[in-house]
Design a protein around this motif. Structure first.
Motif, short mmCIF file in Angstrom:
data_model
loop_
_atom_site.label_atom_id
_atom_site.label_comp_id
_atom_site.label_asym_id
_atom_site.label_seq_id
_atom_site.Cartn_x
_atom_site.Cartn_y
_atom_site.Cartn_z
N LYS A 190 0.83 -1.21 0.00
CA LYS A 190 0.00 0.00 0.00
C LYS A 190 0.87 1.26 0.00
O LYS A 190 0.57 2.24 -0.70
CB LYS A 190 -0.95 0.00 1.19
CG LYS A 190 -2.05 -1.04 1.09
CD LYS A 190 -3.02 -0.95 2.26
CE LYS A 190 -4.13 -1.98 2.13
NZ LYS A 190 -5.08 -1.91 3.28
N THR A 191 1.95 1.23 0.78
CA THR A 191 2.87 2.37 0.78
C THR A 191 3.56 2.51 -0.56
O THR A 191 3.68 3.62 -1.10
CB THR A 191 3.91 2.22 1.91
OG1 THR A 191 3.24 2.21 3.17
CG2 THR A 191 4.92 3.35 1.88
N LEU A 192 4.01 1.39 -1.13
CA LEU A 192 4.64 1.45 -2.44
C LEU A 192 3.67 1.99 -3.47
O LEU A 192 4.04 2.82 -4.32
CB LEU A 192 5.12 0.06 -2.85
CG LEU A 192 5.78 -0.02 -4.24
CD1 LEU A 192 7.05 0.81 -4.28
CD2 LEU A 192 6.08 -1.47 -4.61
N ALA A 193 2.41 1.57 -3.42
CA ALA A 193 1.41 2.05 -4.38
C ALA A 193 1.22 3.55 -4.26
O ALA A 193 1.10 4.26 -5.27
CB ALA A 193 0.09 1.32 -4.17
N ARG A 194 1.18 4.08 -3.03
CA ARG A 194 1.04 5.52 -2.84
C ARG A 194 2.22 6.28 -3.45
O ARG A 194 2.05 7.32 -4.10
CB ARG A 194 0.96 5.86 -1.35
CG ARG A 194 -0.32 5.44 -0.65
CD ARG A 194 -0.23 5.80 0.82
NE ARG A 194 -0.21 7.25 1.02
CZ ARG A 194 0.35 7.84 2.06
NH1 ARG A 194 0.97 7.13 3.00
NH2 ARG A 194 0.31 9.16 2.18
N ILE A 195 3.43 5.76 -3.23
CA ILE A 195 4.63 6.41 -3.74
C ILE A 195 4.65 6.39 -5.27
O ILE A 195 4.93 7.41 -5.91
CB ILE A 195 5.88 5.73 -3.15
CG1 ILE A 195 6.02 6.09 -1.67
CG2 ILE A 195 7.14 6.11 -3.94
CD1 ILE A 195 7.06 5.28 -0.93
N LEU A 196 4.33 5.25 -5.85
CA LEU A 196 4.35 5.15 -7.31
C LEU A 196 3.23 5.97 -7.94
O LEU A 196 3.40 6.53 -9.03
CB LEU A 196 4.24 3.68 -7.73
CG LEU A 196 5.43 2.79 -7.30
CD1 LEU A 196 5.20 1.35 -7.74
CD2 LEU A 196 6.74 3.32 -7.86
N ARG A 197 2.09 6.07 -7.25
CA ARG A 197 1.01 6.93 -7.76
C ARG A 197 1.45 8.39 -7.75
O ARG A 197 1.16 9.14 -8.70
CB ARG A 197 -0.26 6.73 -6.94
CG ARG A 197 -1.42 7.59 -7.43
CD ARG A 197 -2.73 7.25 -6.76
NE ARG A 197 -2.69 7.47 -5.32
CZ ARG A 197 -3.75 7.35 -4.51
NH1 ARG A 197 -4.93 6.97 -5.03
NH2 ARG A 197 -3.65 7.56 -3.22
N MET A 198 2.13 8.80 -6.69
CA MET A 198 2.63 10.18 -6.65
C MET A 198 3.59 10.45 -7.80
O MET A 198 3.53 11.49 -8.46
CB MET A 198 3.33 10.46 -5.32
CG MET A 198 3.90 11.88 -5.25
SD MET A 198 4.92 12.19 -3.77
CE MET A 198 6.36 11.18 -4.14
N ARG A 199 4.48 9.51 -8.06
CA ARG A 199 5.43 9.68 -9.16
C ARG A 199 4.70 9.80 -10.50
O ARG A 199 5.04 10.63 -11.35
CB ARG A 199 6.40 8.50 -9.20
CG ARG A 199 7.32 8.40 -8.00
CD ARG A 199 8.41 7.38 -8.24
NE ARG A 199 9.22 7.78 -9.39
CZ ARG A 199 10.21 7.04 -9.89
NH1 ARG A 199 10.48 5.87 -9.36
NH2 ARG A 199 10.90 7.46 -10.92
N GLU A 229 -1.80 13.99 -0.39
CA GLU A 229 -0.90 12.85 -0.52
C GLU A 229 0.52 13.29 -0.85
O GLU A 229 1.49 12.78 -0.29
CB GLU A 229 -1.42 11.92 -1.62
CG GLU A 229 -2.58 11.05 -1.19
CD GLU A 229 -2.10 9.87 -0.38
OE1 GLU A 229 -1.49 8.95 -0.95
OE2 GLU A 229 -2.33 9.87 0.85
N VAL A 230 0.65 14.24 -1.78
CA VAL A 230 1.98 14.72 -2.14
C VAL A 230 2.64 15.40 -0.96
O VAL A 230 3.83 15.19 -0.68
CB VAL A 230 1.90 15.66 -3.36
CG1 VAL A 230 3.26 16.32 -3.62
CG2 VAL A 230 1.46 14.91 -4.61
N ARG A 231 1.88 16.20 -0.23
CA ARG A 231 2.45 16.88 0.94
C ARG A 231 2.94 15.85 1.97
O ARG A 231 4.00 16.03 2.58
CB ARG A 231 1.43 17.82 1.57
CG ARG A 231 2.03 18.73 2.64
CD ARG A 231 0.93 19.51 3.35
NE ARG A 231 0.28 20.46 2.47
CZ ARG A 231 0.72 21.70 2.26
NH1 ARG A 231 1.82 22.11 2.85
NH2 ARG A 231 0.06 22.50 1.46
N GLU A 232 2.18 14.78 2.20
CA GLU A 232 2.58 13.77 3.18
C GLU A 232 3.85 13.03 2.76
O GLU A 232 4.71 12.74 3.59
CB GLU A 232 1.44 12.77 3.39
CG GLU A 232 0.27 13.31 4.19
CD GLU A 232 -0.78 12.24 4.44
OE1 GLU A 232 -0.48 11.06 4.23
OE2 GLU A 232 -1.90 12.61 4.84
#
Length: 247
Positions: A190-199, A229-232
């Motif tokens: 879930k954390t990886l998905a958040r990071i890749l979505r931000m990218r 999300e980006v700010r976090e």
């Protein structure tokens, strides 16, 4: 991913492909001084620093602020998500949010790599970067290559697939995928998905898409959700990341 929003002034940064290490990227920089914001990307890096020597940069959960003096030099090999553990010989979660001297992981073997890099620095071109590639390539061969699950999971999550769908595709239950992800990426899917979505979102924004459109295309509920999300993850809002770097 590196961003100038942290306050870097001047300096030079470039990237190029790493032959023989699929998906890896070589990069080099000469600092203009100040602070550089390094965004999380699910990757592990093998680094050489003119100040600190050989280091391993673990996977970050949030932006890492790197402070450099004018003229500091860096050479790095950025390994794609899931590949680092096969190169460094330790689970990614042991390196999470850390910068570790290579000698702490490889002991005396790191001294040979240091000697090769320092000798290559006297040669023209990108010989020192080639040493980092050579080391990673040999370590990958000795390990039998990276865990193929890592590349598949990262690719599906980067494309916007859900964690549940990704787990089903690789034949793992939710808990098994979480454990495997800690080893391969340093954090859960879930954390990886958040990071890749931000990218993915930042790539779209840098290509000129308005933020409201970026949010919809990247799977955010709305622009406000994207901004939170980006700010976090990055420590600053998208507008700060997308502002032109100070010359």
């Amino acid at each position: 991913m590196i961003d100038g929003a942290g306050g870097r002034v001047g300096g030079v940064y470039r990237e190029w492909g790493a032959a023989g290490v699929p998906g890896a990227v070589l990069w080099g920089s000469v600092s203009g001084g100040g602070e550089t914001r390094v965004l999380p990307d699910g990757c592990l890096d093998l680094l050489w620093s003119s100040r600190s020597g050989l280091l391993v940069a673990g996977p970050d959960r949030t932006a890492h602020l790197s402070r450099s003096a004018p003229g500091d030099q860096w050479i790095g090999l950025r390994l794609p998500p899931g590949t680092g553990p096969a190169v460094f010989g330790v689970p990614a979660e042991e390196l999470r949010d850390r910068r570790v001297p290579l000698a702490d992981l490889w002991g005396r073997a790191a001294a040979e790599v240091t000697e090769r890099v320092e000798a290559a620095l006297a040669a023209p071109g990108d010989e020192a970067a080639g040493v980092l590639t050579w080391v990673a390539r040999d370590r990958l061969r000795a390990a039998g290559g990276p865990d193929p699950v890592g590349a598949h999971v990262a690719a599906r999550l980067a494309a916007g697939a859900t964690v549940a769908a990704t787990a089903a595709e690789v034949g793992l239950g939710a808990r098994a995928l979480h454990r495997r992800s800690l080893t391969l990426f340093g954090y859960g899917p879930k954390t990886l998905a958040r990071i890749l979505r931000m990218r993915r979102a930042l790539d779209l924004a840098r290509a000129g898409a308005p933020l409201a459109e970026v949010a919809a295309r990247s799977g955010y509920a709305d622009q406000a959700h994207l901004t939170r999300e980006v700010r976090e993850l990055a420590g600053v809002p998208p507008s700060r990341l997308l502002a032109p770097a100070t010359a």
